[in-house]
Design a protein around this motif. Structure first.
Motif, PDB file in Angstrom:
ATOM      1  N   GLY A 266      31.781  -7.512 -17.327  1.00 34.97           N
ATOM      2  CA  GLY A 266      31.243  -7.640 -15.978  1.00 34.97           C
ATOM      3  C   GLY A 266      30.097  -8.633 -15.965  1.00 34.97           C
ATOM      4  O   GLY A 266      29.409  -8.822 -16.975  1.00 34.97           O
ATOM      5  N   VAL A 267      29.887  -9.279 -14.825  1.00 40.87           N
ATOM      6  CA  VAL A 267      28.783 -10.225 -14.728  1.00 40.87           C
ATOM      7  C   VAL A 267      27.949  -9.943 -13.489  1.00 40.87           C
ATOM      8  O   VAL A 267      28.442  -9.441 -12.473  1.00 40.87           O
ATOM      9  CB  VAL A 267      29.276 -11.700 -14.699  1.00 40.87           C
ATOM     10  CG1 VAL A 267      29.879 -12.087 -16.027  1.00 40.87           C
ATOM     11  CG2 VAL A 267      30.267 -11.921 -13.572  1.00 40.87           C
ATOM     12  N   TYR A 268      26.665 -10.288 -13.607  1.00 40.94           N
ATOM     13  CA  TYR A 268      25.724 -10.188 -12.502  1.00 40.94           C
ATOM     14  C   TYR A 268      25.741 -11.484 -11.706  1.00 40.94           C
ATOM     15  O   TYR A 268      25.980 -12.563 -12.252  1.00 40.94           O
ATOM     16  CB  TYR A 268      24.298  -9.992 -13.036  1.00 40.94           C
ATOM     17  CG  TYR A 268      24.001  -8.643 -13.631  1.00 40.94           C
ATOM     18  CD1 TYR A 268      23.224  -7.714 -12.935  1.00 40.94           C
ATOM     19  CD2 TYR A 268      24.449  -8.295 -14.901  1.00 40.94           C
ATOM     20  CE1 TYR A 268      22.914  -6.476 -13.489  1.00 40.94           C
ATOM     21  CE2 TYR A 268      24.152  -7.062 -15.457  1.00 40.94           C
ATOM     22  CZ  TYR A 268      23.384  -6.156 -14.745  1.00 40.94           C
ATOM     23  OH  TYR A 268      23.076  -4.938 -15.295  1.00 40.94           O
ATOM     24  N   ASN A 269      25.446 -11.362 -10.425  1.00 38.39           N
ATOM     25  CA  ASN A 269      25.253 -12.542  -9.592  1.00 38.39           C
ATOM     26  C   ASN A 269      23.936 -13.202 -10.005  1.00 38.39           C
ATOM     27  O   ASN A 269      22.869 -12.610  -9.833  1.00 38.39           O
ATOM     28  CB  ASN A 269      25.193 -12.130  -8.120  1.00 38.39           C
ATOM     29  CG  ASN A 269      25.057 -13.308  -7.184  1.00 38.39           C
ATOM     30  OD1 ASN A 269      24.272 -14.218  -7.408  1.00 38.39           O
ATOM     31  ND2 ASN A 269      25.812 -13.278  -6.107  1.00 38.39           N
ATOM     32  N   PRO A 270      23.965 -14.423 -10.549  1.00 46.61           N
ATOM     33  CA  PRO A 270      22.735 -15.040 -11.061  1.00 46.61           C
ATOM     34  C   PRO A 270      21.722 -15.351  -9.969  1.00 46.61           C
ATOM     35  O   PRO A 270      20.512 -15.244 -10.200  1.00 46.61           O
ATOM     36  CB  PRO A 270      23.234 -16.321 -11.738  1.00 46.61           C
ATOM     37  CG  PRO A 270      24.554 -16.609 -11.095  1.00 46.61           C
ATOM     38  CD  PRO A 270      25.156 -15.282 -10.752  1.00 46.61           C
ATOM     39  N   PHE A 271      22.189 -15.725  -8.782  1.00 48.58           N
ATOM     40  CA  PHE A 271      21.285 -16.063  -7.689  1.00 48.58           C
ATOM     41  C   PHE A 271      20.445 -14.846  -7.285  1.00 48.58           C
ATOM     42  O   PHE A 271      19.217 -14.936  -7.145  1.00 48.58           O
ATOM     43  CB  PHE A 271      22.088 -16.577  -6.499  1.00 48.58           C
ATOM     44  CG  PHE A 271      21.253 -16.962  -5.315  1.00 48.58           C
ATOM     45  CD1 PHE A 271      20.565 -18.171  -5.291  1.00 48.58           C
ATOM     46  CD2 PHE A 271      21.159 -16.122  -4.210  1.00 48.58           C
ATOM     47  CE1 PHE A 271      19.791 -18.526  -4.191  1.00 48.58           C
ATOM     48  CE2 PHE A 271      20.396 -16.468  -3.122  1.00 48.58           C
ATOM     49  CZ  PHE A 271      19.702 -17.665  -3.105  1.00 48.58           C
TER      50      PHE A 271
END
Length: 382
Positions: A266-271
């Protein structure tokens, strides 16, 4: 320093901003194929990825000091790079695309000493590739950001969409025609709406949007969060009366949960993540930047009851990337734009279960549709 809004790799590295190292994945792409396509939601780091590729293929070894690429690359060959970003245009009229393309073509013709002989953008691009190869003695690298923005910005305006589709198809066909002179090509966009039509001639384009190996090429993983932002998480927690563990949990609930292929990391929204660290607040940063024009246009016309979207939307695998009849079947569009993500996969029925990736998207989206959208009952023929 947090690189909020910074999409230029050289600026990020030279001015000491935090950089999450994705250069091993770039090296893998560069050494295993030629043409690639990547779809990711807005504000997910696509432009920074393209800029990093540009620095790499330009041989700027000094910018990669301390990164994985420094150890992996041995030659550092400088290739001529043609970087086209279609994100800057408004695309309200047919000539708007010509204006943007002409700006790039004029600059490239001046750079590589091309005497303009044609008005047609495709013919001019053809001559530019030839000239760049001659001048550098190397094949060219072509990087295209937001490849189909003229199309997706005008969903609902069939005449303008058709004009842009034909114009882009002709322009991109040069990549197929000049295959022998192209070292590497990489194209990005938010959706796949225009992919089948504008790339119909480019049948060797590999779509890595749902390839597990590249699931985290954009975005920030849990491991990267802990390895690069542990102190920031503590400071965010302190500012909000939370322990560090509670702060990590809150970040996960708010901004994590994007899965671009089944059983992937899973990945986080970087913005959103970087803004939360900068402001020391948990807010709906991604959603506050606005709903994409294409999504608004579809919502205005659809008979699909958007309010039925939940954490249990089931869609056949074969339909998730399909963009036929997006007005009445918009679920693939909601997935590609980041409003839905893969929650589970049923191998027996070959189906995905989709849902909201996190609380930021869920709460923001529900607030938006309830204030803006009045659903039409699909069974109502009136």
């Amino acid at each position: 320093m947090y690189p909020i809004g910074i999409q230029n790799f050289a600026k990020l590295r030279e001015e000491g901003y935090v950089y999450i190292d994705k250069t091993d994945l770039i090296y893998r792409l560069a050494t295993s194929g030629t043409y690639y396509f990547l779809s990711r939601p807005r504000r997910f780091g696509k432009s920074l990825l393209i800029s990093t590729m540009e620095a790499y293929f330009s041989g700027k070894k000094e910018l990669f000091k301390g990164l994985a690429m420094e150890l992996m690359e041995k030659e550092w060959i400088e290739y001529p790079v043609l970087h086209l970003d279609l994100n800057s245009g408004r695309y309200l009229n047919p000539e708007d695309l010509d204006v943007v393309l002409n700006q790039y073509l004029n600059n490239w013709e001046a750079q590589y000493g091309v005497v303009r002989k044609y008005d047609d953008c495709s013919a001019r691009m053809n001559d530019i590739i030839d000239a760049a190869c001659r001048k550098a003695g190397k094949k060219v690298v072509i990087l295209i950001d937001e490849y189909d923005k003229p199309i997706v910005n005008n969903l609902g305006n069939e005449a303008l969409v058709d004009y842009y589709r034909r114009a882009l198809q002709g322009f991109y066909s040069v990549l197929k025609a000049k295959d022998g002179q192209i070292k590497f090509g990489f194209l990005t966009g938010v959706s796949k709406i225009g992919k089948l039509s504008v790339f119909s001639a480019l049948n060797n384009l590999k779509d890595i949007s749902m390839v597990k190996e590249y699931a985290d090429i954009c975005g920030i993983t849990e491991k990267e969060l802990h390895g690069n932002f542990d102190e920031s998480v503590s400071e965010l927690g302190e500012a909000n009366g939370l322990s560090k563990d509670e702060s990590y949990l809150k970040l996960k609930e708010m901004y994590d949960g994007y899965h671009f292929t089944p059983n992937s990391v899973g990945v986080y929204n970087p913005f959103s993540l970087l803004n939360a660290f900068s402001d020391r607040e948990f807010k709906d940063y991604w959603f506050e930047t606005g709903t994409p024009t294409m999504l608004v246009n579809v919502m205005k016309k659809t008979s699909f009851d958007i309010t039925t979207l939940s954490d249990n939307v089931v869609v056949p695998v074969s339909k998730l990337n399909g963009m036929q009849d997006i007005v009445n079947r918009p679920v693939p569009l909601f997935f590609q734009t980041g409003y839905l993500t893969i929650k589970d996969y049923d191998s027996e029925y070959n189906e995905y279960r989709l849902g909201f990736p996190n609380d930021e998207v869920k709460n923001g989206f529900l607030d938006f549709i309830y204030s803006y959208y009045v659903p039409v009952n699909p069974s109502d023929d009136s």
